[in-house]
Write an enzyme that holds these catalytic residues in place. Structure first.
Site, mmCIF file in Angstrom:
data_model
loop_
_atom_site.group_PDB
_atom_site.id
_atom_site.type_symbol
_atom_site.label_atom_id
_atom_site.label_comp_id
_atom_site.label_asym_id
_atom_site.label_seq_id
_atom_site.Cartn_x
_atom_site.Cartn_y
_atom_site.Cartn_z
ATOM 1 N N LYS A 22 2.163 11.724 -26.451
ATOM 2 C CA LYS A 22 2.234 10.757 -27.548
ATOM 3 C C LYS A 22 2.001 11.439 -28.889
ATOM 4 O O LYS A 22 2.747 11.226 -29.852
ATOM 5 C CB LYS A 22 1.207 9.645 -27.329
ATOM 6 C CG LYS A 22 1.286 8.524 -28.348
ATOM 7 C CD LYS A 22 0.291 7.408 -28.013
ATOM 8 C CE LYS A 22 0.629 6.755 -26.703
ATOM 9 N NZ LYS A 22 -0.291 5.641 -26.354
ATOM 10 N N ARG A 91 -5.834 5.686 -29.492
ATOM 11 C CA ARG A 91 -5.032 5.603 -28.267
ATOM 12 C C ARG A 91 -5.080 6.921 -27.508
ATOM 13 O O ARG A 91 -5.137 8.000 -28.101
ATOM 14 C CB ARG A 91 -3.566 5.291 -28.591
ATOM 15 C CG ARG A 91 -3.336 3.980 -29.326
ATOM 16 C CD ARG A 91 -1.861 3.862 -29.701
ATOM 17 N NE ARG A 91 -1.591 2.697 -30.518
ATOM 18 C CZ ARG A 91 -1.136 1.531 -30.052
ATOM 19 N NH1 ARG A 91 -0.916 1.401 -28.772
ATOM 20 N NH2 ARG A 91 -0.903 0.526 -30.855
ATOM 21 N N GLY A 100 -0.602 2.728 -19.496
ATOM 22 C CA GLY A 100 -1.654 1.758 -19.237
ATOM 23 C C GLY A 100 -2.822 2.271 -18.427
ATOM 24 O O GLY A 100 -3.748 1.516 -18.146
ATOM 25 N N MET A 102 -5.040 4.705 -19.218
ATOM 26 C CA MET A 102 -6.217 5.066 -20.000
ATOM 27 C C MET A 102 -6.373 4.071 -21.149
ATOM 28 O O MET A 102 -5.623 3.113 -21.262
ATOM 29 C CB MET A 102 -6.106 6.517 -20.464
ATOM 30 C CG MET A 102 -6.215 7.509 -19.318
ATOM 31 S SD MET A 102 -6.034 9.226 -19.838
ATOM 32 C CE MET A 102 -4.313 9.279 -20.305
ATOM 33 N N ARG A 335 9.053 8.440 -26.635
ATOM 34 C CA ARG A 335 8.955 9.382 -25.522
ATOM 35 C C ARG A 335 10.272 9.337 -24.760
ATOM 36 O O ARG A 335 11.032 8.375 -24.875
ATOM 37 C CB ARG A 335 7.792 9.033 -24.593
ATOM 38 C CG ARG A 335 7.910 7.653 -23.966
ATOM 39 C CD ARG A 335 6.644 7.243 -23.240
ATOM 40 N NE ARG A 335 6.719 5.861 -22.775
ATOM 41 C CZ ARG A 335 5.685 5.161 -22.349
ATOM 42 N NH1 ARG A 335 4.497 5.703 -22.335
ATOM 43 N NH2 ARG A 335 5.839 3.911 -21.938
ATOM 44 N N HIS A 451 3.953 -3.983 -18.387
ATOM 45 C CA HIS A 451 3.233 -3.004 -17.578
ATOM 46 C C HIS A 451 3.817 -2.901 -16.169
ATOM 47 O O HIS A 451 4.063 -1.818 -15.647
ATOM 48 C CB HIS A 451 1.749 -3.395 -17.511
ATOM 49 C CG HIS A 451 0.943 -2.545 -16.572
ATOM 50 N ND1 HIS A 451 0.747 -2.876 -15.243
ATOM 51 C CD2 HIS A 451 0.300 -1.365 -16.769
ATOM 52 C CE1 HIS A 451 0.012 -1.931 -14.670
ATOM 53 N NE2 HIS A 451 -0.270 -1.020 -15.572
ATOM 54 N N SER A 797 12.985 32.277 11.242
ATOM 55 C CA SER A 797 12.991 30.899 10.757
ATOM 56 C C SER A 797 11.540 30.422 10.735
ATOM 57 O O SER A 797 10.875 30.434 11.778
ATOM 58 C CB SER A 797 13.824 29.991 11.656
ATOM 59 O OG SER A 797 13.819 28.666 11.139
ATOM 60 N N CYS A 865 12.733 25.872 9.070
ATOM 61 C CA CYS A 865 13.194 24.691 9.801
ATOM 62 C C CYS A 865 12.098 23.648 9.983
ATOM 63 O O CYS A 865 12.289 22.655 10.673
ATOM 64 C CB CYS A 865 13.783 25.076 11.159
ATOM 65 S SG CYS A 865 12.623 25.929 12.247
ATOM 66 N N TYR A 885 18.236 30.038 3.684
ATOM 67 C CA TYR A 885 18.587 28.640 3.922
ATOM 68 C C TYR A 885 17.328 27.819 4.213
ATOM 69 O O TYR A 885 16.271 28.354 4.569
ATOM 70 C CB TYR A 885 19.581 28.505 5.084
ATOM 71 C CG TYR A 885 19.021 28.853 6.455
ATOM 72 C CD1 TYR A 885 18.370 27.886 7.232
ATOM 73 C CD2 TYR A 885 19.153 30.132 6.984
ATOM 74 C CE1 TYR A 885 17.858 28.204 8.476
ATOM 75 C CE2 TYR A 885 18.649 30.452 8.224
ATOM 76 C CZ TYR A 885 17.998 29.486 8.964
ATOM 77 O OH TYR A 885 17.488 29.791 10.197
#
Length: 914
Positions: A22, A91, A100, A102, A335, A451, A797, A865, A885
């Site tokens: 913020k 804030r 919401g 804090m 934001r 909210h 693997s 895997c 992979y």
């Protein structure tokens, strides 16, 4: 010397770690020249220092005082002065958005003297007392620890006495009385007076915001969102502007695109004569933002201009809070906005179309978790019954559960295995545990910016807000709508895409994105054509835009990823599905699943065999069945690798339960009867094979070494299946994997036996069968001696399920239910190590094994895997560790493909996937 306070004119959005999200964005808007009320930010470093010691870091008080003095000079007024007071908001502002979770305290600086001055200078006595009672209520609950329900009850009682439907119908005298009541509540509950000194109010408010970082709801939210507890929050101190000054004032929240669907255009809510907290809390139903265009076209036009400026600057969906004070527009926050999974893909694709971001940036702005949400089922709209109520579709999806009316009940029922829908008039941050536990959230008040809506979208929860037809009675634990009463425990269905609520359990169908993958991506061409022609309509009616966006981004991911993605599949049907989902082979074919059902008797006979001949006969009977299994799977994956794991689990798993069998034999004897000979024989075998910890006993490679002919039979079945497929013109690519190896000697002995069998089959058939032989790395010793083991292995693997168990000393079947919740609560680990790979421990073993294995055999092929192969965060680790992979369940293949692509592109430091 460490600096703890920065003016808004000194920062920018690249300082989010220090100034919080913020504060950094307020500074960015200030730098851009947008109308931001002046203020300053107390850094996250100050918060961390405060939380570590329990007191303000040295010098913080002086810096705050200096910044306040500069703010006062700029305003030409003093904080809380009697005649024309400067008032402040305080804030929170963490690095990552925690809506919401804090604390916020508005109207700092009001007291018994300055409220009179505010009334006089504003010319509005009601406004002044409304602001004062808000301060006392916020300060009392947030700073002084008074139960907020006491203030709410006092307000409700006053409205009932006055016959007022909402706060706006209370006059100045009513609010003056309410202020006195609030002060008396504080005096009674705390033993102290509401503080009259403005500087004390400011100091205590800053400390309260720091403390709120460790509040219960903030900690729960961080665990849910995997946000580190170590970051701390910044505190933003800002000159107040007032939206509650009358009909020419108000507050609102706006998005530059629809956060639910991603459609372009301005979306949001506006409340005239209200402060911003009223909009977010959803305590009054706001009007659509377009209404502002009719009542205040000048402010609306200016807001549209600022929204476009911000989206162009941030190159993303922006979420804005604003206030209009007597016709003057102020920007209070921006934001990068939270969005649904559907919106994430649509927006990323659209921004790429518009040239605002690159294809790689579009890929970076989605995630595997969001793709998985798009694959969730939806309601069959052709088969649903009558609609109970309609509201605002705040977060899409389909969910069924029983109605509950408070957070604690939601948590209790969910813990018992019941699916629930949390029903509230509006949610507050205290409802977070219930929101996490629920399948869906339903409110009678609020809109897309309330909210409930914001938090639900962030968590991927189904949500319908503002269903005004619902009369929610939380005390009686029921809601009523159109003559129908729904009591707690009644099953309802919530459609977050259509904004509807249905009685009972509506039938579900696959989502269109799931159908896209089931169809192998072919329906995407129709979706792209529909989107291009403009025939696509809103999500929930026509999902062509999101299908086209998913297809586009998946193609990009496949084009840039280095990691291949295979599937864990044990049947031809699973193999075919995995191939449609984009799997590039099978990374784990479990053979033990082929020994179940009717074949269990053959395994029993092998176990009970008392001679080599009896055992060989049982294995011979199993051979053609195994060969048939492998032939079908190789056909489904023709031309792609199929890694077949030899038998892994302990043999007792193929026998009856020991306790059950003992009871059956003992009961027969107790009745004076003779037990069945087969039962006696089975019980003797079960007792003989009983192990205290079978997962660390006779299983895996150990079986192959002590049960003659077992692995040889399986290798022969694989080899003969390869021959059969080759003769049929196929391209079988089987690989043989030996499980649970601890030493190179174990693997070498099995390899010698397997090579003999392969040579025999090749000679007998006239078809060369030369198959790669490798091993699973699933024990710490194997990882630490990988260089030696690689001498006998052509591939590794990682079986990360067992590797996690043996590294941590956890038995997964026991510990997750026993104490994992406590470990997560205490922060011992942020997420289950069976869900996301433990990088420090298990990950370190993986890195060691990769390095030492490739040092011994540079062409060593390496994959994973375990279930971590489909976990987004773990896929990024495996990419960085140099694996070839990952393999996962068929339904997770698209997720792994997407994350493998994201792992391959450079990180620009932004994160819009939270």
């Amino acid at each position: 010397m460490v600096r703890y306070v920065y003016d808004f004119t000194e920062g920018g959005r690249d300082m989010a770690g220090l100034l919080g999200g913020k504060g950094a964005n307020l500074a960015e808007m200030t730098r851009m020249g947008l109308p931001v009320p002046p203020g300053f930010t107390v850094t996250t470093e100050a918060c961390r220092a405060f939380l570590a010691t329990g007191s303000e870091p040295e010098g913080l008080g002086i810096e705050v005082a200096e910044s306040l003095a500069a703010l006062e000079r700029d305003a030409g007024r003093k904080l809380g002065q009697a005649d024309d007071p400067l008032l402040l908001s305080v804030r929170s502002g963490a690095r990552f958005s925690m809506p919401g979770m804090m604390e916020t305290i508005l109207d700092i600086g009001l007291n018994d003297r300055s409220v009179l001055g505010l009334a006089e200078v504003s010319g509005q006595e009601r406004f002044a007392w409304d602001s004062y009672r808000r301060l006392i209520q916020m300060f009392g609950s947030t700073v002084m620890g008074v139960d907020s329900a006491l203030f709410e009850a006092a307000l409700a009682a006053l409205k009932e006495r006055r016959g007022a439907s909402d706060d706006l119908h209370l006059d100045a005298a009513d609010l003056t009385e309410l202020t006195r009541t609030y002060k008396e509540i504080i005096r009674r509950e705390t033993g102290e007076e509401f503080p009259q000194e403005p500087e004390e109010q400011l100091q205590r408010a800053i400390r309260a915001v720091f403390d709120s970082w460790n509040g219960e709801r903030a900690r729960i939210y961080r665990r849910r969102e995997h946000i580190s507890d170590d970051l701390g929050t910044a505190v933003n101190v800002q000159r107040m502007v007032f939206g509650n000054l009358g009909p020419d004032s108000g507050s609102g929240v706006a998005f530059t695109r629809d956060p639910a669907t991603g459609r372009p255009g301005i979306y949001g809510d506006y409340l005239a004569n209200a402060q911003g907290e009223d909009v977010v809390a959803g305590i009054r139903n706001a009007v659509p933002l377009e209404e502002l265009g009719r009542t205040d076209p000048t402010s609306y036009a200016r807001l549209r201009e600022y929204l476009q400026t911000l989206e162009d600057h941030y190159r993303d969906l922006c979420d804005i809070e604003f206030t209009i004070e007597r016709g003057k527009l102020w920007m209070l926050q921006t934001r990068v906005g939270k969005r649904t999974a559907e919106a994430a893909f649509a927006i990323a694709s659209e921004l790429a179309d518009e040239g605002m971001i690159t294809e790689d940036e579009a890929l970076a702005r989605v995630s595997g978790d969001r793709l998985a949400r798009l694959m969730f089922p939806r309601f069959d709209t052709d088969a649903v019954g009558a609609t109970l109520a309609r509201g605002i579709p705040a977060s899409p999806g389909a969910a069924v559960g029983v109605a509950v009316f408070d957070s604690a009940e939601a948590v209790r029922r969910a813990a018992a295995g019941e699916k629930v829908v949390l029903v509230r008039q509006e949610t507050t941050p205290d409802d977070l545990p219930g929101m996490i536990a629920a399948q869906a959230i339903l409110t009678s008040r609020g809109g897309k910016t309330s909210h409930a809506a914001v938090v639900a979208r962030g968590m991927g929860k189904v949500c319908v807000c503002g269903a005004e037809e619902l009369a929610v009675d939380t005390g009686a634990r029921r809601f009523t709508t159109n003559g129908t009463t729904v009591t707690e425990g009644t099953e309802i269905s919530v459609d977050g895409s259509a904004g509807t609520v249905l009685l009972g359990a509506a039938p579900l169908i696959d989502s269109v994105v799931m159908r896209y993958f089931e169809d192998g991506g072919r329906i995407a061409e129709d979706a792209t054509a529909a989107t291009t022609s403009g025939s696509a309509t809103a999500a929930g009616e026509d999902s062509a835009p999101v299908v086209a966006a998913v297809d586009r981004i998946m193609r990009r991911a496949d084009s840039v990823r280095r990691l291949q993605v295979r599937a864990n599949a044990d049947t031809p049907e699973d193999a075919e599905r995995a191939r449609r989902f984009g799997a590039q082979g099978i990374g784990l074919c479990r053979t033990e699943h082929m020994f179940l059902g009717d074949r269990r008797k053959l395994v029993e006979s092998m176990i009970l065999a008392t001679t080599d001949e009896e055992r060989d006969a049982s294995l011979a009977a199993l051979l053609p069945l195994q060969r048939e299994d492998f032939t079908g799977i190789l056909a489904a994956m023709d031309g792609l690798p199929v890694t077949i794991r030899l038998l892994d689990p302990p043999l007792h798993e193929f026998l009856p339960d020991r306790t059950e069998l003992s009871v059956r034999v003992a009961s027969t004897v107790a009745r004076g009867e003779t037990p069945e000979p087969h039962d006696v024989e089975l019980l003797a075998a079960v007792n003989r094979m009983h192990e205290e910890n079978p997962m660390l006993g006779l299983r895996g490679v150990r079986l192959g070494l002590v049960v003659p002919g077992l692995f040889a039979m399986q290798v022969r079945a694989i080899a003969e299946a390869v021959v059969e497929r080759k003769r049929a013109g196929g391209d079988p690519r089987a690989e043989i994997m030996v499980p649970l190896v601890d030493t190179v000697k174990e693997l070498s002995l099995v390899r010698e036996e397997a090579e003999e069998v392969l040579a025999e089959v090749s000679k007998a058939s006239g078809v060369t069968v030369d198959l790669p032989i490798g091993t699973m790395i699933e024990l710490p010793r194997a990882a630490l001696t990988a260089g030696r083991i690689a001498e006998a292995a052509e591939f590794f693997s990682f079986g990360t399920n067992d590797l996690t168990q043996t590294t941590w000393g956890f038995s997964r079947d026991d510990v997750e239910a026993e104490f994992f919740s406590a470990y997560l609560e205490k922060g011992i680990f942020p997420v289950s190590p069976f869900e996301t790979l433990d990088r420090e421990g298990v990950g370190r073993l993986v890195e060691i094994a990769v390095a030492e294995g490739r040092a011994a055999r540079p062409d060593l092929k390496i994959g994973v895997c375990g279930e971590h192969g489909g976990d987004p965060d773990s896929v990024h680790f495996f990419h960085g560790a140099g694996l070839d992979y990952v393999s996962c369940s068929p339904f997770r293949v698209p997720v792994a493909r997407l994350e493998a692509g994201r792992a391959a592109i450079p990180d620009d430091g932004t994160d819009t996937t939270k």
